[in-house]
Motif scaffolding. Structure first.
Motif, PDB file in Angstrom:
ATOM      1  N   TYR A  42      -5.860  -2.416   5.833  1.00 55.81           N
ATOM      2  CA  TYR A  42      -6.685  -3.084   4.832  1.00 55.81           C
ATOM      3  C   TYR A  42      -5.859  -4.098   4.036  1.00 55.81           C
ATOM      4  O   TYR A  42      -4.800  -3.776   3.493  1.00 55.81           O
ATOM      5  CB  TYR A  42      -7.295  -2.057   3.880  1.00 55.81           C
ATOM      6  N   TRP A  45     -17.825  -4.800   1.682  1.00 57.54           N
ATOM      7  CA  TRP A  45     -16.947  -4.260   0.644  1.00 57.54           C
ATOM      8  C   TRP A  45     -16.884  -5.250  -0.521  1.00 57.54           C
ATOM      9  O   TRP A  45     -16.664  -6.435  -0.347  1.00 57.54           O
ATOM     10  CB  TRP A  45     -15.563  -4.061   1.247  1.00 57.54           C
ATOM     11  N   ASP A  58       0.799  -1.231   0.000  1.00 55.90           N
ATOM     12  CA  ASP A  58       0.000   0.000   0.000  1.00 55.90           C
ATOM     13  C   ASP A  58       0.833   1.283   0.000  1.00 55.90           C
ATOM     14  O   ASP A  58       0.268   2.382   0.012  1.00 55.90           O
ATOM     15  CB  ASP A  58      -1.035   0.004   1.116  1.00 55.90           C
ATOM     16  N   PRO A  95      -0.512  -6.283   4.365  1.00 53.75           N
ATOM     17  CA  PRO A  95      -0.830  -4.856   4.522  1.00 53.75           C
ATOM     18  C   PRO A  95       0.445  -4.053   4.747  1.00 53.75           C
ATOM     19  O   PRO A  95       1.545  -4.609   4.740  1.00 53.75           O
ATOM     20  CB  PRO A  95      -1.715  -4.843   5.766  1.00 53.75           C
ATOM     21  N   GLU A 120      -8.395 -10.500   3.678  1.00 51.70           N
ATOM     22  CA  GLU A 120      -8.356 -11.287   4.912  1.00 51.70           C
ATOM     23  C   GLU A 120      -8.909 -12.696   4.697  1.00 51.70           C
ATOM     24  O   GLU A 120      -9.756 -13.178   5.457  1.00 51.70           O
ATOM     25  CB  GLU A 120      -9.133 -10.565   6.006  1.00 51.70           C
ATOM     26  N   LEU A 137     -14.534   4.020   7.212  1.00 53.12           N
ATOM     27  CA  LEU A 137     -13.322   3.818   6.417  1.00 53.12           C
ATOM     28  C   LEU A 137     -12.424   5.050   6.451  1.00 53.12           C
ATOM     29  O   LEU A 137     -12.896   6.183   6.537  1.00 53.12           O
ATOM     30  CB  LEU A 137     -13.698   3.474   4.972  1.00 53.12           C
ATOM     31  N   SER A 171     -14.859   2.784  -1.683  1.00 56.81           N
ATOM     32  CA  SER A 171     -15.520   1.605  -1.121  1.00 56.81           C
ATOM     33  C   SER A 171     -16.673   1.106  -1.977  1.00 56.81           C
ATOM     34  O   SER A 171     -17.009  -0.084  -1.929  1.00 56.81           O
ATOM     35  CB  SER A 171     -16.022   1.894   0.289  1.00 56.81           C
ATOM     36  N   ARG A 206     -15.499 -10.118   6.810  1.00 56.04           N
ATOM     37  CA  ARG A 206     -14.386  -9.212   6.600  1.00 56.04           C
ATOM     38  C   ARG A 206     -14.029  -9.167   5.114  1.00 56.04           C
ATOM     39  O   ARG A 206     -14.493  -9.967   4.315  1.00 56.04           O
ATOM     40  CB  ARG A 206     -13.182  -9.647   7.450  1.00 56.04           C
ATOM     41  N   HIS A 207     -13.147  -8.248   4.764  1.00 59.03           N
ATOM     42  CA  HIS A 207     -12.806  -7.990   3.362  1.00 59.03           C
ATOM     43  C   HIS A 207     -12.158  -9.228   2.733  1.00 59.03           C
ATOM     44  O   HIS A 207     -11.075  -9.652   3.134  1.00 59.03           O
ATOM     45  CB  HIS A 207     -11.852  -6.790   3.302  1.00 59.03           C
TER      46      HIS A 207
END
Length: 822
Positions: free
Chosen positions: A344, A450, A242, A339, A347, A539, A568, A394-395
């Motif tokens: 973020y 998301w 990131d 990450p 996951e 977020l 998002s 979760r994402h």
């Protein structure tokens, strides 16, 4: 005072007549036999008692509907209703009206999705890393530096890894999403090869290269996966992190400095069973199987599908599939993405589904029973993908969002008890989502986490596959409702795919540097989609850059914004887009439907002057030399459907046929008669006998050294079958084909002592006479590779003249898989 007064007078009409009710429809349209429904929503408590369908051109009412389901208060609305019009199936352009409220225009017809299969590929080409055909430039060309080695011994190595796709509107790259994208596209092609054209070359530039564009795209991804897996002990999981998020820029202009110079090398992370993260945050990795399973399934399916075009590459993929599967089995658990400075990451918490699909593909490729056993065992770890029926996750916690391993096990035929078990698993997941939808006006039971649109696409895929396996229509309405949701039948009235339809309400301000900086279109990308307001509000770094055009439709429960600053809900995703290819291929196939009898394809596209020369064989092969010489001389590829006895007796010949580029397929192992001659509906073999006969035919092909081609077409013995045979073949991944009637070409086996004897001269003249009167577009023109010695008048001796004459008349000769698919 005057200024204020006049402003108030100017605004008064808008205030008095502000719209409070809307009719939501699928902006693209409906297939003729669809479960068709629109949705009425209103800020007022206004029950609907009837609606009208109006011809968009004549403005005349053509249908009045009263089949209405009141669905009450919904999110931002006080009242809602589903308006059903399934019985209205006349092709045309229409809109729906209730009083003064009108929907946007839409179409009805089986051709409304004729170009759908091309839409996702537009975005995939634009997402390419390395050479980008949209920009006509290259990006990220300086290679990578290794990080995150679980043993700490190989960090800091320079590697030349390039290619693949950027994951979304940032330029990170992940094996998890990329391998899934590769598999989705390969799978889409195997299911609906007829839907995918050839308009672009391998680099994504305009111009055909003889390979379907979807396979060019899958190959681009496979090439990257190979670079990410340079040897059997090295597997990389992620490229960049990131730190890439330094602001909008085009990929070929990006100047991120990871410590090796601005715009230079980027980090590449090893697949690791240990938690990773070079900055503030770390993931929760526990193993390697989630990533290695994805490697293995993509490599295995890629080896099969691409063998015709890239035989050496495919051989390499076979070994890589074995290596990845073996290492994944030895290292259960998940390898999550890494990450950095923000919390973020993907996951992913499940891995058994990845190994299940890998094992199922390995079984399909190699036929070894232990792979099937292992696939079943892995599948029992997670019978239903956990997000289905859940309120949240979760994402990317449960990824991929559709478990195609369940489908693969539901269509295998060596363990019928397991087959039924995994069909039940598919149904259970669908029912959980349907139950969660309850009385929702849009029938939406997807959790608004998301990337909810990606979950929606996975659900639609599972609905379609389940229906095709079982014929159970229980989920047709929710399947089409969720499809319609993506195309505009949602609270916001917008399509969730950028630029599709071209005339409709679609995202115009997505979270993308291409559009925000340069106003470049990013047609075909599916955006993240609606999200719980509670998630949106929490977020980091998210905001709205302008007035919300969808403000009347937002609620405390769920929101969607067409605003680049909302990453998002409005950021397109590469893997979500790739996951559309299967269903979009299905939709396009409805516009290119071939002619069928009892679900067997008997003719290709009647609008194209293409013919497939089809030859069957069982006992005799006396025409093989003449046929092969003729086809080689005329530069024509044929299609040969041969029995198991033929493959065993003439193994060398069949290998030579395939070596010369002809299509080879089964024709029954023992040339059994499947259906009664007098009562075609009467089946003469049991399901077990049929499956054994076909599987034995495939086994004979493999023993003869002949590779099984994808897609799998099958011409039944005696060219005689019934609906039950077609139904049995379908779950085996096999499509029934038969010759196109009318020319008498199939009578070349008849002998003078038969009542139905037809001479070769008569057959030849019949074919040309039929062509002159009716055309041979899309014909499967059948004759035999050999006939009984009692027939001395061999039709194959006239094959050369027939091809010459039909070429003069403008026909192109193609293999059956090209006629029906490529």
């Amino acid at each position: 005072m005057k200024k204020i007064f006049f402003s108030f007078i100017f605004l008064l009409p808008a205030m008095l007549f502000a719209q409070t009710s809307w009719i939501r429809v699928n902006q693209i349209g409906y297939l003729e036999d669809d479960v068709k429904a629109a949705v009425w929503v209103s800020k007022e408590n206004k029950p609907v008692t009837k609606f009208e369908i109006v011809d968009a051109d004549s403005k005349k009412v053509v249908y009045t509907g009263m089949n209405i389901k009141q669905t009450g208060k919904q999110w931002a609305f006080e009242s809602s209703a589903r308006l059903y019009f399934s019985e209205f199936n006349t092709p045309g352009s229409y809109f729906i009206q209730v009083g003064d409220i009108k929907s946007v225009p839409f179409k009805i017809g089986n051709d409304v999705y004729a170009d759908a299969s091309e839409i996702p590929l537009k975005y995939m080409r634009q997402q390419r890393c390395g050479y980008n055909p949209f920009l006509k430039d290259s990006c990220h060309v300086y290679g990578v530096v290794t990080v995150g080695d679980p043993d700490g011994k190989r960090d800091g190595e320079h590697r030349n890894i390039w290619g693949g796709w950027h994951d979304a509107s940032d330029y990170l790259q992940y094996v998890a999403t990329s391998a899934n994208a590769v598999y989705q596209m390969l799978f889409a092609y195997t299911q609906h090869p007829e839907s995918f054209g050839d308009k672009y070359d391998a680099n994504g530039d305009e111009g055909s290269n003889g390979i379907p564009d979807i396979l060019d795209e899958a190959k681009w991804g496979l090439d990257w996966l190979v670079r990410m897996n340079p040897d059997s002990s090295t597997y990389f999981n992620q490229l960049a992190d990131d730190r890439d998020h330094i602001g909008f820029t085009l990929p070929n202009e990006q100047k991120v400095d990871y410590g090796w110079g601005a715009g230079k090398e980027r980090p590449v992370y090893f697949v690791s069973p240990k938690p990773q993260g070079l900055q503030k945050y770390k993931n929760r990795s526990t193993g390697m199987a989630s990533t290695l399973g994805k490697y293995a399934s993509s490599f295995s399916l890629g080896a099969k599908v691409l063998s015709e075009y890239y035989p050496e590459f495919s051989e390499m993929l076979v070994q890589k599939a074995k290596d990845a599967y073996r290492k994944g089995a030895a290292n259960p658990g998940v390898s999550q993405t890494a990450p950095g400075g923000a919390p973020y990451f993907y996951e992913e918490d499940n891995w058994a589904d990845d190994m299940q699909l890998a094992a199922a593909e390995m079984y399909s490729t190699f036929g070894q029973k232990e792979y099937l056993t292992q696939a079943i065992n892995y599948g029992r770890f997670e019978p239903v993908t956990p997000w289905m029926g859940a309120d949240s996750a979760r994402h990317y916690q449960w990824y991929p969002f559709v478990n195609l391993g369940n489908y693969r096990l539901a269509v295998q035929n060596n363990d019928l008890r397991a087959q039924k078990e995994f069909i039940r698993n598919m149904k259970t997941g669908l029912q959980r989502v349907k139950d969660r939808a309850g009385d929702n006006a849009f029938m939406n039971g997807i959790p608004f986490i998301w990337c909810s649109n990606n979950l929606t696409m996975g659900f639609i895929t599972q609905c379609r596959l389940y229906n095709e396996i079982t014929g159970d229509d229980s989920y047709l309405e929710i399947e089409t409702a969720m499809r319609d949701w993506l195309f505009g039948c949602n609270p916001w009235g917008t399509s969730m795919i950028v630029g599709y339809p071209a005339h409709g309400d679609t995202p115009v301000d997505p979270h993308s540097a291409f559009t925000h900086l340069k106003q470049y279109p990013i047609t075909g990308g599916i955006v993240d989609g609606p999200i719980y307001n509670s998630i949106f509000s929490g977020l980091i770094g998210i905001y709205l850059s302008k007035e919300d055009v969808y403000a009347p439709f937002q609620s405390d429960y769920v929101v969607y914004h067409d605003d680049y600053a909302d990453y998002s809900t409005n950021e397109p995703t590469m893997d979500g887009t790739a996951s559309m290819t299967y269903y979009f291929g299905y939709l396009t196939a409805q516009a290119k439907k071939t002619e069928k009898v009892l679900d067997g394809i008997i003719r290709g596209n009647p609008t194209e002057k293409k013919i497939a020369l089809v030859f069957t064989g069982h006992e005799f092969a006396d025409g093989s030399n003449t046929i092969l010489k003729t086809l080689k001389k005329q530069n024509v590829k044929g299609s040969f459907f041969l029995t198991g006895d033929f493959y065993r007796k003439y193994a060398s010949l069949t290998r030579n046929l395939q070596k010369q580029g002809h299509y080879l397929a089964p024709h029954s192992d023992k040339h059994l008669l499947y259906a009664d001659w007098d009562d075609r509906s009467k089946t003469l073999v049991s399901k077990d006998e049929f499956e054994k006969d076909l599987n034995d035919n495939y086994a004979a092909m493999q023993k003869a050294g002949v590779k099984i081609s994808e897609p799998r077409y099958y011409m039944p013995p005696f060219e005689w079958y019934n609906q039950q045979i077609s139904d049995w073949a379908k779950p085996m991944g096999v499509r029934i084909v038969n010759f196109t009637p009318g020319t008498t070409s199939n009578a070349d086996y008849t002998m003078p002592d038969m009542k139905n004897y037809i001479s070769s001269e008569t057959i030849y003249n019949n074919i040309l006479a039929y062509e002159k009167k009716n055309k041979l577009n899309g014909f499967l023109l059948l004759s035999h590779i050999g006939t009984d010695p009692k027939r001395t008048d061999k039709f194959y001796n006239r094959l050369d003249n027939l091809i010459k004459e039909l070429k003069k008349r403008g026909y192109e000769f193609v293999r059956v898989d090209e006629l029906l698919g490529k």
